[in-house]
Write a protein that holds these residues in place. Structure first.
Motif, mmCIF file in Angstrom:
data_model
loop_
_atom_site.group_PDB
_atom_site.id
_atom_site.type_symbol
_atom_site.label_atom_id
_atom_site.label_comp_id
_atom_site.label_asym_id
_atom_site.label_seq_id
_atom_site.Cartn_x
_atom_site.Cartn_y
_atom_site.Cartn_z
ATOM 1 N N UNK A 79 0.817 -1.224 0.000
ATOM 2 C CA UNK A 79 0.000 0.000 0.000
ATOM 3 C C UNK A 79 0.849 1.271 0.000
ATOM 4 N N UNK A 80 1.601 1.488 1.088
ATOM 5 C CA UNK A 80 2.392 2.712 1.208
ATOM 6 C C UNK A 80 3.400 2.891 0.088
ATOM 7 N N UNK A 81 4.106 1.815 -0.255
ATOM 8 C CA UNK A 81 5.137 1.908 -1.293
ATOM 9 C C UNK A 81 4.544 2.199 -2.677
ATOM 10 N N UNK A 82 3.453 1.535 -3.076
ATOM 11 C CA UNK A 82 2.832 1.895 -4.362
ATOM 12 C C UNK A 82 2.330 3.347 -4.403
ATOM 13 N N UNK A 83 1.855 3.841 -3.258
ATOM 14 C CA UNK A 83 1.422 5.250 -3.197
ATOM 15 C C UNK A 83 2.645 6.151 -3.401
ATOM 16 N N UNK A 84 3.736 5.826 -2.671
ATOM 17 C CA UNK A 84 4.952 6.632 -2.781
ATOM 18 C C UNK A 84 5.527 6.583 -4.202
ATOM 19 N N UNK A 85 5.378 5.432 -4.830
ATOM 20 C CA UNK A 85 5.841 5.285 -6.220
ATOM 21 C C UNK A 85 5.209 6.308 -7.150
ATOM 22 N N UNK A 86 3.952 6.653 -6.894
ATOM 23 C CA UNK A 86 3.266 7.655 -7.713
ATOM 24 C C UNK A 86 3.769 9.072 -7.413
ATOM 25 N N UNK A 87 4.119 9.322 -6.152
ATOM 26 C CA UNK A 87 4.722 10.612 -5.796
ATOM 27 C C UNK A 87 6.019 10.796 -6.586
ATOM 28 N N UNK A 88 6.830 9.723 -6.648
ATOM 29 C CA UNK A 88 8.077 9.767 -7.409
ATOM 30 C C UNK A 88 7.805 9.890 -8.903
ATOM 31 N N UNK A 89 6.812 9.153 -9.370
ATOM 32 C CA UNK A 89 6.478 9.167 -10.802
ATOM 33 C C UNK A 89 6.058 10.556 -11.272
ATOM 34 N N UNK A 90 5.294 11.253 -10.438
ATOM 35 C CA UNK A 90 4.838 12.606 -10.784
ATOM 36 C C UNK A 90 5.854 13.682 -10.372
ATOM 37 N N UNK A 91 6.937 13.248 -9.712
ATOM 38 C CA UNK A 91 8.037 14.137 -9.329
ATOM 39 C C UNK A 91 7.542 15.326 -8.512
ATOM 40 N N UNK A 92 6.739 15.033 -7.478
ATOM 41 C CA UNK A 92 6.199 16.097 -6.617
ATOM 42 C C UNK A 92 6.763 15.963 -5.199
ATOM 43 N N UNK A 93 6.797 17.075 -4.484
ATOM 44 C CA UNK A 93 7.257 17.047 -3.099
ATOM 45 C C UNK A 93 6.356 17.943 -2.256
ATOM 46 N N UNK A 94 6.600 17.955 -0.938
ATOM 47 C CA UNK A 94 5.724 18.664 0.008
ATOM 48 C C UNK A 94 4.272 18.230 -0.202
ATOM 49 N N UNK A 95 4.099 16.909 -0.203
ATOM 50 C CA UNK A 95 2.785 16.339 -0.510
ATOM 51 C C UNK A 95 2.523 15.103 0.356
ATOM 52 N N UNK A 96 1.273 14.937 0.721
ATOM 53 C CA UNK A 96 0.797 13.752 1.455
ATOM 54 C C UNK A 96 -0.332 13.134 0.645
ATOM 55 N N UNK A 97 -0.224 11.836 0.381
ATOM 56 C CA UNK A 97 -1.320 11.121 -0.297
ATOM 57 C C UNK A 97 -1.827 10.026 0.639
ATOM 58 N N UNK A 98 -3.130 10.054 0.870
ATOM 59 C CA UNK A 98 -3.768 9.054 1.734
ATOM 60 C C UNK A 98 -4.804 8.295 0.911
ATOM 61 N N UNK A 99 -4.794 6.984 1.065
ATOM 62 C CA UNK A 99 -5.828 6.154 0.427
ATOM 63 C C UNK A 99 -6.576 5.413 1.533
ATOM 64 N N UNK A 100 -7.877 5.652 1.614
ATOM 65 C CA UNK A 100 -8.732 5.048 2.643
ATOM 66 C C UNK A 100 -9.475 3.870 2.017
#
Length: 204
Positions: A79-100
Protein backbone atom coordinates in the motif's frame (compact mmCIF):
# COMPACT_ATOMS: atom_id res chain seq x y z
CA UNK A 1 21.19 24.88 -12.38
CA UNK A 2 17.92 23.12 -11.61
CA UNK A 3 16.09 25.50 -9.28
CA UNK A 4 12.47 24.47 -9.70
CA UNK A 5 10.29 21.83 -8.04
CA UNK A 6 6.71 20.56 -8.38
CA UNK A 7 4.08 20.47 -5.67
CA UNK A 8 0.41 21.28 -5.01
CA UNK A 9 -0.92 24.44 -3.35
CA UNK A 10 -4.36 23.16 -2.40
CA UNK A 11 -5.85 19.75 -1.53
CA UNK A 12 -6.97 17.73 -4.54
CA UNK A 13 -10.48 16.47 -5.17
CA UNK A 14 -11.55 13.27 -3.42
CA UNK A 15 -11.32 10.29 -5.79
CA UNK A 16 -12.88 6.83 -5.66
CA UNK A 17 -11.55 3.56 -7.09
CA UNK A 18 -13.46 0.28 -6.74
CA UNK A 19 -12.25 -3.30 -7.03
CA UNK A 20 -14.26 -6.41 -6.03
CA UNK A 21 -16.55 -4.47 -3.70
CA UNK A 22 -13.63 -2.74 -1.93
CA UNK A 23 -13.68 1.06 -2.13
CA UNK A 24 -10.49 3.13 -2.17
CA UNK A 25 -10.84 6.86 -1.51
CA UNK A 26 -7.82 8.88 -2.58
CA UNK A 27 -6.67 12.25 -1.22
CA UNK A 28 -3.70 14.56 -1.89
CA UNK A 29 -2.73 17.36 0.51
CA UNK A 30 0.03 20.00 0.46
CA UNK A 31 2.28 19.66 3.54
CA UNK A 32 5.60 21.08 4.73
CA UNK A 33 5.99 19.40 8.15
CA UNK A 34 5.47 15.95 9.63
CA UNK A 35 3.11 17.46 12.23
CA UNK A 36 0.80 18.60 9.43
CA UNK A 37 0.66 15.06 8.02
CA UNK A 38 -0.32 13.67 11.44
CA UNK A 39 -3.11 16.22 11.87
CA UNK A 40 -4.54 15.50 8.41
CA UNK A 41 -4.42 11.72 8.91
CA UNK A 42 -6.15 12.04 12.32
CA UNK A 43 -8.88 14.21 10.77
CA UNK A 44 -9.40 11.79 7.87
CA UNK A 45 -9.64 8.83 10.27
CA UNK A 46 -12.50 10.61 12.04
CA UNK A 47 -14.18 11.36 8.71
CA UNK A 48 -13.87 7.70 7.60
CA UNK A 49 -14.19 6.13 11.06
CA UNK A 50 -15.74 2.91 9.72
CA UNK A 51 -13.03 2.26 7.09
CA UNK A 52 -10.60 -0.67 7.43
CA UNK A 53 -7.29 0.91 6.39
CA UNK A 54 -5.84 4.43 6.08
CA UNK A 55 -2.65 3.95 4.07
CA UNK A 56 -0.42 6.84 3.08
CA UNK A 57 2.89 8.16 1.81
CA UNK A 58 4.40 11.60 2.07
CA UNK A 59 7.48 13.44 0.83
CA UNK A 60 8.69 16.69 2.35
CA UNK A 61 11.58 18.95 1.38
CA UNK A 62 12.94 20.57 -1.73
CA UNK A 63 16.67 20.04 -2.17
CA UNK A 64 16.87 17.44 0.60
CA UNK A 65 13.74 15.32 0.84
CA UNK A 66 12.37 13.03 3.53
CA UNK A 67 9.58 10.52 3.03
CA UNK A 68 7.50 7.99 4.89
CA UNK A 69 5.21 5.17 3.81
CA UNK A 70 2.59 3.33 5.87
CA UNK A 71 0.72 0.13 4.98
CA UNK A 72 -1.60 0.46 8.01
CA UNK A 73 -2.29 -3.25 8.40
CA UNK A 74 -2.19 -4.21 4.72
CA UNK A 75 0.46 -6.78 3.66
CA UNK A 76 3.99 -5.34 3.74
CA UNK A 77 4.79 -3.02 0.79
CA UNK A 78 1.35 -3.50 -0.77
CA UNK A 79 0.00 0.00 0.00
CA UNK A 80 2.39 2.71 1.21
CA UNK A 81 5.14 1.91 -1.29
CA UNK A 82 2.83 1.89 -4.36
CA UNK A 83 1.42 5.25 -3.20
CA UNK A 84 4.95 6.63 -2.78
CA UNK A 85 5.84 5.29 -6.22
CA UNK A 86 3.27 7.65 -7.71
CA UNK A 87 4.72 10.61 -5.80
CA UNK A 88 8.08 9.77 -7.41
CA UNK A 89 6.48 9.17 -10.80
CA UNK A 90 4.84 12.61 -10.78
CA UNK A 91 8.04 14.14 -9.33
CA UNK A 92 6.20 16.10 -6.62
CA UNK A 93 7.26 17.05 -3.10
CA UNK A 94 5.72 18.66 0.01
CA UNK A 95 2.78 16.34 -0.51
CA UNK A 96 0.80 13.75 1.46
CA UNK A 97 -1.32 11.12 -0.30
CA UNK A 98 -3.77 9.05 1.73
CA UNK A 99 -5.83 6.15 0.43
CA UNK A 100 -8.73 5.05 2.64
CA UNK A 101 -9.98 1.50 2.09
CA UNK A 102 -13.39 0.08 2.87
CA UNK A 103 -13.09 -3.71 2.67
CA UNK A 104 -15.74 -5.25 0.43
CA UNK A 105 -15.55 -8.84 1.69
CA UNK A 106 -13.41 -10.20 -1.14
CA UNK A 107 -9.61 -10.43 -0.72
CA UNK A 108 -7.67 -8.84 -3.57
CA UNK A 109 -4.33 -10.54 -2.99
CA UNK A 110 -1.04 -8.64 -2.80
CA UNK A 111 -0.95 -7.98 -6.56
CA UNK A 112 -4.49 -6.65 -6.50
CA UNK A 113 -3.74 -4.42 -3.52
CA UNK A 114 -0.60 -2.98 -5.12
CA UNK A 115 -2.60 -2.14 -8.24
CA UNK A 116 -5.50 -0.64 -6.25
CA UNK A 117 -3.31 1.61 -4.08
CA UNK A 118 -1.15 2.65 -7.02
CA UNK A 119 -4.23 3.49 -9.12
CA UNK A 120 -5.90 5.35 -6.27
CA UNK A 121 -2.76 7.45 -5.66
CA UNK A 122 -2.54 8.17 -9.39
CA UNK A 123 -6.19 9.29 -9.47
CA UNK A 124 -5.59 11.55 -6.44
CA UNK A 125 -2.64 13.20 -8.21
CA UNK A 126 -4.61 13.58 -11.44
CA UNK A 127 -7.39 15.27 -9.44
CA UNK A 128 -4.87 17.80 -8.04
CA UNK A 129 -3.41 20.92 -9.60
CA UNK A 130 0.36 20.39 -9.78
CA UNK A 131 2.35 23.63 -9.91
CA UNK A 132 6.01 24.36 -10.57
CA UNK A 133 7.77 26.64 -8.10
CA UNK A 134 11.24 28.16 -7.97
CA UNK A 135 13.71 27.46 -5.19
CA UNK A 136 14.16 30.82 -3.49
CA UNK A 137 16.71 31.99 -0.93
CA UNK A 138 16.14 34.86 1.51
CA UNK A 139 18.62 37.67 2.14
CA UNK A 140 18.82 40.56 4.56
CA UNK A 141 20.15 43.85 3.20
CA UNK A 142 21.42 46.29 5.84
CA UNK A 143 22.16 49.90 4.88
CA UNK A 144 21.83 53.52 5.93
CA UNK A 145 18.83 55.58 4.85
CA UNK A 146 21.01 57.72 2.55
CA UNK A 147 21.69 54.63 0.39
CA UNK A 148 18.00 53.83 -0.06
CA UNK A 149 17.81 54.87 -3.72
CA UNK A 150 20.79 52.74 -4.74
CA UNK A 151 19.37 49.68 -2.96
CA UNK A 152 15.86 50.14 -4.38
CA UNK A 153 17.27 50.56 -7.89
CA UNK A 154 18.89 47.09 -7.75
CA UNK A 155 15.69 45.60 -6.33
CA UNK A 156 13.59 47.13 -9.13
CA UNK A 157 16.04 46.34 -11.94
CA UNK A 158 16.08 42.67 -10.92
CA UNK A 159 12.36 42.37 -10.08
CA UNK A 160 13.18 41.13 -6.57
CA UNK A 161 10.41 40.41 -4.08
CA UNK A 162 10.55 42.32 -0.81
CA UNK A 163 9.33 40.08 2.01
CA UNK A 164 9.50 42.67 4.78
CA UNK A 165 11.30 45.90 5.53
CA UNK A 166 12.28 48.14 8.40
CA UNK A 167 13.10 51.60 7.06
CA UNK A 168 14.49 53.69 9.89
CA UNK A 169 17.92 55.27 10.36
CA UNK A 170 19.50 51.84 9.95
CA UNK A 171 17.44 50.18 7.25
CA UNK A 172 16.82 46.48 6.74
CA UNK A 173 15.11 44.95 3.74
CA UNK A 174 14.48 41.22 3.39
CA UNK A 175 14.33 39.92 -0.17
CA UNK A 176 13.64 36.64 -1.91
CA UNK A 177 16.08 35.61 -4.66
CA UNK A 178 15.69 32.74 -7.10
CA UNK A 179 18.54 30.28 -6.57
CA UNK A 180 20.16 30.64 -9.99
CA UNK A 181 20.42 34.45 -9.58
CA UNK A 182 22.07 34.40 -6.14
CA UNK A 183 25.64 35.21 -7.26
CA UNK A 184 24.47 38.02 -9.54
CA UNK A 185 22.38 39.66 -6.79
CA UNK A 186 25.03 39.25 -4.09
CA UNK A 187 27.62 40.87 -6.36
CA UNK A 188 25.27 43.77 -7.20
CA UNK A 189 24.70 44.62 -3.53
CA UNK A 190 28.28 43.87 -2.45
CA UNK A 191 29.54 46.40 -4.99
CA UNK A 192 27.66 49.16 -3.13
CA UNK A 193 29.71 50.91 -0.48
CA UNK A 194 28.34 50.58 3.07
CA UNK A 195 25.65 48.08 2.06
CA UNK A 196 25.71 44.62 3.65
CA UNK A 197 23.90 41.55 2.29
CA UNK A 198 23.64 38.25 4.13
CA UNK A 199 21.67 35.05 3.75
CA UNK A 200 18.96 34.41 6.33
CA UNK A 201 16.87 31.38 7.25
CA UNK A 202 13.30 31.25 5.98
CA UNK A 203 11.28 34.11 7.34
CA UNK A 204 7.90 33.72 9.03
Amino acid sequence: MDDTYKTINTPGEETLYKDKNSKFYGYAFPVTTEDETKQIITKLKKQHHSARHWCYAWQIGIEQTRYRVNDDGEPSNSAGQPIYGQILSYDVTNILIIVVRYFGGVKLGVGGLINAYKTSAQLALEASTIVEKTIDVHFEIVFEYKDMNKVMRIIKENNLSIIKQNLELNCKIYISVRKKFIDKIKNAFSSLYEVEIKKVKDLD
